[in-house]
Motif scaffolding. Sequence first.
Motif, mmCIF file in Angstrom:
data_model
loop_
_atom_site.group_PDB
_atom_site.id
_atom_site.type_symbol
_atom_site.label_atom_id
_atom_site.label_comp_id
_atom_site.label_asym_id
_atom_site.label_seq_id
_atom_site.Cartn_x
_atom_site.Cartn_y
_atom_site.Cartn_z
ATOM 1 N N LEU A 103 -1.765 -7.704 5.859
ATOM 2 C CA LEU A 103 -0.705 -7.510 4.877
ATOM 3 C C LEU A 103 0.321 -8.616 5.075
ATOM 4 O O LEU A 103 0.980 -8.688 6.116
ATOM 5 N N ILE A 104 0.459 -9.486 4.068
ATOM 6 C CA ILE A 104 1.163 -10.752 4.239
ATOM 7 C C ILE A 104 2.335 -10.872 3.269
ATOM 8 O O ILE A 104 2.158 -10.771 2.041
ATOM 9 N N ASP A 105 3.532 -11.065 3.797
ATOM 10 C CA ASP A 105 4.717 -11.404 2.991
ATOM 11 C C ASP A 105 4.965 -10.414 1.860
ATOM 12 O O ASP A 105 5.280 -10.805 0.722
ATOM 13 N N ASN A 106 4.843 -9.134 2.155
ATOM 14 C CA ASN A 106 5.175 -8.096 1.185
ATOM 15 C C ASN A 106 6.585 -7.574 1.473
ATOM 16 O O ASN A 106 7.015 -7.530 2.624
ATOM 17 N N TYR A 107 7.298 -7.132 0.431
ATOM 18 C CA TYR A 107 8.620 -6.557 0.676
ATOM 19 C C TYR A 107 8.497 -5.383 1.642
ATOM 20 O O TYR A 107 9.226 -5.307 2.626
ATOM 21 N N ARG A 108 7.595 -4.464 1.351
ATOM 22 C CA ARG A 108 7.198 -3.410 2.284
ATOM 23 C C ARG A 108 5.684 -3.473 2.404
ATOM 24 O O ARG A 108 4.983 -3.465 1.393
ATOM 25 N N ALA A 109 5.183 -3.491 3.615
ATOM 26 C CA ALA A 109 3.728 -3.555 3.791
ATOM 27 C C ALA A 109 3.084 -2.206 3.481
ATOM 28 O O ALA A 109 2.134 -2.132 2.696
ATOM 29 N N ILE A 110 3.588 -1.133 4.095
ATOM 30 C CA ILE A 110 2.994 0.197 3.957
ATOM 31 C C ILE A 110 4.112 1.219 3.828
ATOM 32 O O ILE A 110 5.083 1.194 4.586
ATOM 33 N N ASP A 111 3.970 2.143 2.881
ATOM 34 C CA ASP A 111 4.922 3.238 2.740
ATOM 35 C C ASP A 111 4.142 4.536 2.603
ATOM 36 O O ASP A 111 3.434 4.746 1.617
ATOM 37 N N VAL A 112 4.269 5.396 3.604
ATOM 38 C CA VAL A 112 3.578 6.687 3.612
ATOM 39 C C VAL A 112 4.536 7.748 3.072
ATOM 40 O O VAL A 112 5.640 7.903 3.584
ATOM 41 N N TRP A 113 4.102 8.494 2.049
ATOM 42 C CA TRP A 113 4.979 9.495 1.444
ATOM 43 C C TRP A 113 4.184 10.747 1.106
ATOM 44 O O TRP A 113 3.432 10.777 0.146
ATOM 45 N N TYR A 114 4.332 11.778 1.939
ATOM 46 C CA TYR A 114 3.642 13.046 1.741
ATOM 47 C C TYR A 114 2.164 12.855 1.389
ATOM 48 O O TYR A 114 1.717 13.293 0.327
ATOM 49 N N PRO A 115 1.381 12.203 2.230
ATOM 50 C CA PRO A 115 -0.038 12.025 1.891
ATOM 51 C C PRO A 115 -0.759 13.366 1.805
ATOM 52 O O PRO A 115 -0.525 14.266 2.622
ATOM 53 N N LEU A 116 -1.618 13.489 0.816
ATOM 54 C CA LEU A 116 -2.429 14.690 0.668
ATOM 55 C C LEU A 116 -3.305 14.832 1.907
ATOM 56 O O LEU A 116 -4.003 13.904 2.294
ATOM 57 N N GLY A 117 -3.268 15.976 2.547
ATOM 58 C CA GLY A 117 -3.989 16.166 3.793
ATOM 59 C C GLY A 117 -3.111 15.973 5.011
ATOM 60 O O GLY A 117 -3.486 16.354 6.119
ATOM 61 N N LEU A 127 0.850 -1.192 0.000
ATOM 62 C CA LEU A 127 0.000 0.000 0.000
ATOM 63 C C LEU A 127 0.883 1.238 0.000
ATOM 64 O O LEU A 127 1.722 1.410 0.885
ATOM 65 N N ALA A 128 0.668 2.119 -0.979
ATOM 66 C CA ALA A 128 1.476 3.329 -1.101
ATOM 67 C C ALA A 128 0.586 4.479 -1.555
ATOM 68 O O ALA A 128 -0.566 4.278 -1.956
ATOM 69 N N ASN A 129 1.129 5.693 -1.502
ATOM 70 C CA ASN A 129 0.339 6.845 -1.960
ATOM 71 C C ASN A 129 1.148 7.780 -2.852
ATOM 72 O O ASN A 129 0.853 8.958 -2.954
ATOM 73 N N ASP A 130 2.181 7.228 -3.501
ATOM 74 C CA ASP A 130 2.955 8.037 -4.439
ATOM 75 C C ASP A 130 3.214 7.253 -5.708
ATOM 76 O O ASP A 130 3.084 6.033 -5.738
ATOM 77 N N ALA A 131 3.552 7.982 -6.769
ATOM 78 C CA ALA A 131 3.818 7.360 -8.067
ATOM 79 C C ALA A 131 5.267 7.635 -8.455
ATOM 80 O O ALA A 131 5.571 8.563 -9.205
ATOM 81 N N ASP A 132 6.176 6.847 -7.875
ATOM 82 C CA ASP A 132 7.592 6.920 -8.233
ATOM 83 C C ASP A 132 8.148 8.332 -8.108
ATOM 84 O O ASP A 132 8.862 8.824 -8.994
ATOM 85 N N GLY A 133 7.809 9.013 -7.016
ATOM 86 C CA GLY A 133 8.388 10.328 -6.753
ATOM 87 C C GLY A 133 7.706 11.494 -7.436
ATOM 88 O O GLY A 133 8.168 12.633 -7.315
ATOM 89 N N ALA A 134 6.601 11.247 -8.152
ATOM 90 C CA ALA A 134 5.859 12.349 -8.784
ATOM 91 C C ALA A 134 4.949 12.977 -7.726
ATOM 92 O O ALA A 134 3.780 12.630 -7.604
ATOM 93 N N TYR A 135 5.490 13.924 -6.947
ATOM 94 C CA TYR A 135 4.786 14.433 -5.776
ATOM 95 C C TYR A 135 3.426 15.038 -6.103
ATOM 96 O O TYR A 135 2.501 15.000 -5.293
ATOM 97 N N GLU A 136 3.304 15.618 -7.296
ATOM 98 C CA GLU A 136 2.037 16.262 -7.639
ATOM 99 C C GLU A 136 0.902 15.254 -7.764
ATOM 100 O O GLU A 136 -0.266 15.625 -7.811
ATOM 101 N N LEU A 137 1.235 13.969 -7.831
ATOM 102 C CA LEU A 137 0.213 12.927 -7.933
ATOM 103 C C LEU A 137 -0.092 12.262 -6.592
ATOM 104 O O LEU A 137 -0.975 11.402 -6.523
ATOM 105 N N ASN A 138 0.637 12.619 -5.543
ATOM 106 C CA ASN A 138 0.409 11.974 -4.251
ATOM 107 C C ASN A 138 -1.037 12.148 -3.798
ATOM 108 O O ASN A 138 -1.609 13.228 -3.912
ATOM 109 N N GLY A 139 -1.594 11.058 -3.288
ATOM 110 C CA GLY A 139 -2.985 11.100 -2.848
ATOM 111 C C GLY A 139 -3.110 11.042 -1.348
ATOM 112 O O GLY A 139 -2.131 10.873 -0.612
ATOM 113 N N PRO A 140 -4.331 11.157 -0.841
ATOM 114 C CA PRO A 140 -4.583 11.018 0.598
ATOM 115 C C PRO A 140 -4.579 9.547 0.979
ATOM 116 O O PRO A 140 -4.759 8.671 0.130
ATOM 117 N N TRP A 141 -4.359 9.284 2.265
ATOM 118 C CA TRP A 141 -4.502 7.905 2.698
ATOM 119 C C TRP A 141 -5.971 7.557 2.787
ATOM 120 O O TRP A 141 -6.776 8.351 3.268
#
Length: 300
Positions: free
Chosen positions: A163-177, A141-155
Amino acid sequence: MTVSKGVPILHTVMGGAERIIRVSALAIAFACSLAASNANAETPVAGQITGDVTWSPEGSPYVLSSNVTIAEGANLTIEPGVEVRPSEGNWHLNVLGTLRAVGTPADPIDISIGGEIRFLKGSGGSELAFVAVRDSVSTALANDADGAYELNGPWPEIHDVHLIDNYRAIDVWYPLGGDARFTEIHISGGVYGLLDGVADGTIAISRSVIEGTDRAPITFSGNRDPEEVRIVTDSNISPSARNCSRMSNPCLLALESSGYPVDVSAVWWGTTDRTVIDRQILDQHDNPGLPLAQIGRAHV
């Protein structure tokens, strides 16, 4: 840095046990749901989703053969009991519209697409509940598109998610709001649990379980802004399987910036031994050799 850490007490442990039992029952429901969906014909999915679309159990499993984008203004509803998987390869589900994947305890939703579910700009109102997201080679689960900050969404609203056996379960990156909140999350296995890349507001985890990660179950970082707040409460956190960066032992929590308050009160760390807990919490800004009670204004 201000860290508030309460000594685990009996009701915290008991509460954690009840949550683990509940999640175990949910895992059994996931297995039953998978078996049922395998009996149905596949529905191929690729490209862009527009308008109002519903994925129902009758069409399950829904099989992705490319990245799929929920277009701005579009709505995808995934009904209880649905399975989503790739034909081959690893694909992203990009959410620019609204995704509502809400299962039930008896009929959870199972998503295993290899890539990420990305909540991007325009995805407000999305919700995940009673969903398993597993086997991502990047981030579940993420909220960014490869560093394109203008596309970041809210959580989105996220609760009762496994969340099972994922490389990263959750990555929060500048969520809108600015904020991201998680309730009744169970992270198991994989390499990293929750990575707070950067967020301007509050990151809060409550009534959750994180266990079996290879590296840090929780990593908090940021811009050292006093308005940034990190909270973990009423949760069970288990140490990583391997040693964490700059530590000679497994860790529970890695703090990579120290300019904001961190509240990890009412958390069960697997022990009541303060020395053990202190040794498994890493602050990379202050001296990692000091116990937590001596770092900044920290106290236990």
